[in-house]
Design an enzyme around this catalytic site. Structure first.
Site, PDB file in Angstrom:
ATOM      1  N   ASP A 143       5.963   4.541   5.098  1.00  0.00           N
ATOM      2  CA  ASP A 143       6.786   3.534   5.870  1.00  0.00           C
ATOM      3  C   ASP A 143       6.979   2.169   5.000  1.00  0.00           C
ATOM      4  O   ASP A 143       7.832   1.356   5.337  1.00  0.00           O
ATOM      5  CB  ASP A 143       6.404   3.500   7.097  1.00  0.00           C
ATOM      6  CG  ASP A 143       4.811   2.825   7.255  1.00  0.00           C
ATOM      7  OD1 ASP A 143       3.950   3.343   6.687  1.00  0.00           O
ATOM      8  OD2 ASP A 143       4.563   2.101   8.213  1.00  0.00           O
ATOM      9  N   HIS A 144       6.248   1.870   4.088  1.00  0.00           N
ATOM     10  CA  HIS A 144       6.041   0.904   3.081  1.00  0.00           C
ATOM     11  C   HIS A 144       6.796   1.278   1.808  1.00  0.00           C
ATOM     12  O   HIS A 144       7.091   0.048   0.895  1.00  0.00           O
ATOM     13  CB  HIS A 144       4.776   0.244   2.918  1.00  0.00           C
ATOM     14  CG  HIS A 144       4.288  -0.059   4.316  1.00  0.00           C
ATOM     15  ND1 HIS A 144       4.173  -1.454   4.640  1.00  0.00           N
ATOM     16  CD2 HIS A 144       3.621   0.535   5.375  1.00  0.00           C
ATOM     17  CE1 HIS A 144       3.570  -1.394   6.066  1.00  0.00           C
ATOM     18  NE2 HIS A 144       3.251  -0.202   6.368  1.00  0.00           N
ATOM     19  N   ASP A 175      -0.558  -3.983   6.125  1.00  0.00           N
ATOM     20  CA  ASP A 175      -1.163  -3.375   7.225  1.00  0.00           C
ATOM     21  C   ASP A 175      -2.598  -3.771   7.253  1.00  0.00           C
ATOM     22  O   ASP A 175      -3.384  -2.969   7.681  1.00  0.00           O
ATOM     23  CB  ASP A 175      -0.971  -1.956   7.341  1.00  0.00           C
ATOM     24  CG  ASP A 175       0.351  -1.503   7.529  1.00  0.00           C
ATOM     25  OD1 ASP A 175       1.215  -2.446   7.745  1.00  0.00           O
ATOM     26  OD2 ASP A 175       0.745  -0.309   7.697  1.00  0.00           O
ATOM     27  N   HIS A 184      -7.563  -0.475   5.671  1.00  0.00           N
ATOM     28  CA  HIS A 184      -6.560   0.312   6.233  1.00  0.00           C
ATOM     29  C   HIS A 184      -6.085   1.364   5.183  1.00  0.00           C
ATOM     30  O   HIS A 184      -6.108   2.717   5.600  1.00  0.00           O
ATOM     31  CB  HIS A 184      -5.182  -0.454   6.531  1.00  0.00           C
ATOM     32  CG  HIS A 184      -4.027   0.506   6.988  1.00  0.00           C
ATOM     33  ND1 HIS A 184      -3.856   1.154   8.194  1.00  0.00           N
ATOM     34  CD2 HIS A 184      -3.013   0.652   6.304  1.00  0.00           C
ATOM     35  CE1 HIS A 184      -2.723   1.758   8.092  1.00  0.00           C
ATOM     36  NE2 HIS A 184      -2.123   1.294   7.087  1.00  0.00           N
ATOM     37  N   HIS A 224       1.277   4.019   1.767  1.00  0.00           N
ATOM     38  CA  HIS A 224       2.202   4.473   3.109  1.00  0.00           C
ATOM     39  C   HIS A 224       3.590   4.654   2.791  1.00  0.00           C
ATOM     40  O   HIS A 224       4.228   3.666   2.583  1.00  0.00           O
ATOM     41  CB  HIS A 224       1.685   4.036   4.367  1.00  0.00           C
ATOM     42  CG  HIS A 224       0.258   4.600   4.652  1.00  0.00           C
ATOM     43  ND1 HIS A 224      -0.522   3.932   5.494  1.00  0.00           N
ATOM     44  CD2 HIS A 224      -0.607   5.414   4.563  1.00  0.00           C
ATOM     45  CE1 HIS A 224      -1.623   4.218   5.603  1.00  0.00           C
ATOM     46  NE2 HIS A 224      -1.749   5.355   5.156  1.00  0.00           N
ATOM     47  N   HIS A 244       3.994  -4.981  10.434  1.00  0.00           N
ATOM     48  CA  HIS A 244       4.671  -4.378  11.797  1.00  0.00           C
ATOM     49  C   HIS A 244       4.786  -5.191  12.938  1.00  0.00           C
ATOM     50  O   HIS A 244       3.947  -6.244  12.914  1.00  0.00           O
ATOM     51  CB  HIS A 244       3.761  -3.278  11.982  1.00  0.00           C
ATOM     52  CG  HIS A 244       3.879  -2.003  11.256  1.00  0.00           C
ATOM     53  ND1 HIS A 244       4.478  -0.844  11.449  1.00  0.00           N
ATOM     54  CD2 HIS A 244       3.051  -1.591  10.133  1.00  0.00           C
ATOM     55  CE1 HIS A 244       4.273  -0.163  10.526  1.00  0.00           C
ATOM     56  NE2 HIS A 244       3.390  -0.329   9.654  1.00  0.00           N
ATOM     57  N   HIS A 293       0.886  -1.154  -0.082  1.00  0.00           N
ATOM     58  CA  HIS A 293       0.007  -0.126  -0.097  1.00  0.00           C
ATOM     59  C   HIS A 293       1.104   1.195  -0.026  1.00  0.00           C
ATOM     60  O   HIS A 293       2.353   1.059   0.287  1.00  0.00           O
ATOM     61  CB  HIS A 293      -1.031  -0.129   1.278  1.00  0.00           C
ATOM     62  CG  HIS A 293      -0.393   0.081   2.450  1.00  0.00           C
ATOM     63  ND1 HIS A 293       0.404  -0.895   2.952  1.00  0.00           N
ATOM     64  CD2 HIS A 293      -0.575   1.056   3.753  1.00  0.00           C
ATOM     65  CE1 HIS A 293       0.834  -0.596   4.229  1.00  0.00           C
ATOM     66  NE2 HIS A 293       0.209   0.775   4.672  1.00  0.00           N
TER      67      HIS A 293
END
Ligand code: ZN
Ligand code: FE
Length: 257
Positions: free
Chosen positions: A61-62, A134, A115, A59, A173, A57
């Site tokens: 942080d990915h 996520d 999410h 975001h 995570h 996805h």
């Protein structure tokens, strides 16, 4: 079961990096790129050459290491179709039901919005592994940032329906301990959950990862998958309420736990 070799490693604060390698063909993929340097070090330690990158996805942080990792490895980048205006560079956009050949197995794409709206989970049925980003966590699920509880509930039901119970599940995570503490608060009579909380506390105290999990373990201990359960419904005062509504209430409680 195939012989996929998997290395999981921490990135940033609590993100997982994952590499999966097919020893027969040498094909190797990374799931998400929280940190390009961390993925490169892991590749060097393993002696693997990256061939594919799968993005779950949009975001940061990915995805924030994606451009650097693509530039350094030339790997073929697969992203969710719905992320294509936000994530790049990419080589192929995928959506629900798409199948990508990989080594001696194949990667099946499962759209799991909730999410985020773009989220794709990746499943390799021949190897018995899935990467749920996520969407599904150990004893948890992602926060609902872009969709309604109904949408996330439908995605979780889809994963339960598709993934065999012995599927090893890797998540985005290391949230497991906090998830377990919340889970006990809404499912206090669940003995398997109490046992798992103790195991997870011991793993974290020893600095060890709590993943992968399995679908079987999640069905026993994940409150977001147990919203049909009479004991859980009783504990939160929702006996006999439809599962989607119980899911929405459990998610609300987790948000303020
Ligand atoms: Zn996310
Ligand atoms: Fe994330």
């Amino acid at each position: 079961m195939g012989s996929l070799e998997i290395r999981q490693f921490m990135c940033l604060n609590d993100n997982f990096g994952v590499l999966a390698h097919d020893p027969e063909t040498g094909a190797t993929f990374a799931v998400d790129v929280p940190d390009a340097d961390a993925v490169m070090s892991e590749l060097q330690a393993a002696g693997w050459k990256l061939t594919h990158i799968l993005i779950t996805h949009h975001h940061a942080d990915h995805t924030q290491g994606l451009a650097a990792l693509k530039a350094r490895t030339g790997a073929f980048v697969i992203i969710p179709r719905k992320s294509s205006d936000r994530v790049g560079p990419f080589d192929q956009k995928v959506d629900d039901g798409d199948v990508v050949p990989f080594g001696s197995d194949e990667i099946r794409c499962i759209a799991t919005p909730g999410h985020t709206l773009d989220e794709i989970s990746y499943w390799l049925p021949g190897s018995g592994v899935a990467f749920t980003g996520d969407t599904l966590f150990a004893m948890g699920c992602g926060r609902l940032l872009e969709a309604s509880p109904e949408v996330m509930w439908a995605s979780l039901e889809k994963l339960v329906e598709k993934l065999p119970s012995d599927t090893r599940i890797f998540c985005g995570h290391e949230y497991t301990l906090a998830n377990a503490r919340f889970a006990v608060s809404v499912d206090p009579a669940n003995a398997a959950l109490a046992d798992r909380l103790a195991e997870v506390e011991a793993l974290r105290a020893a600095g060890k990862p709590t993943l992968p999990t399995t679908m079987a373990l999640e069905l026993q201990t994940n409150p977001f998958l147990r919203v049909h359960d009479a004991g859980l419904q009783d504990a939160i005062g929702l006996a006999g309420v439809p599962a989607a509504e119980v899911f929405a209430e459990v998610r609300r409680r987790k948000d303020s736990f």
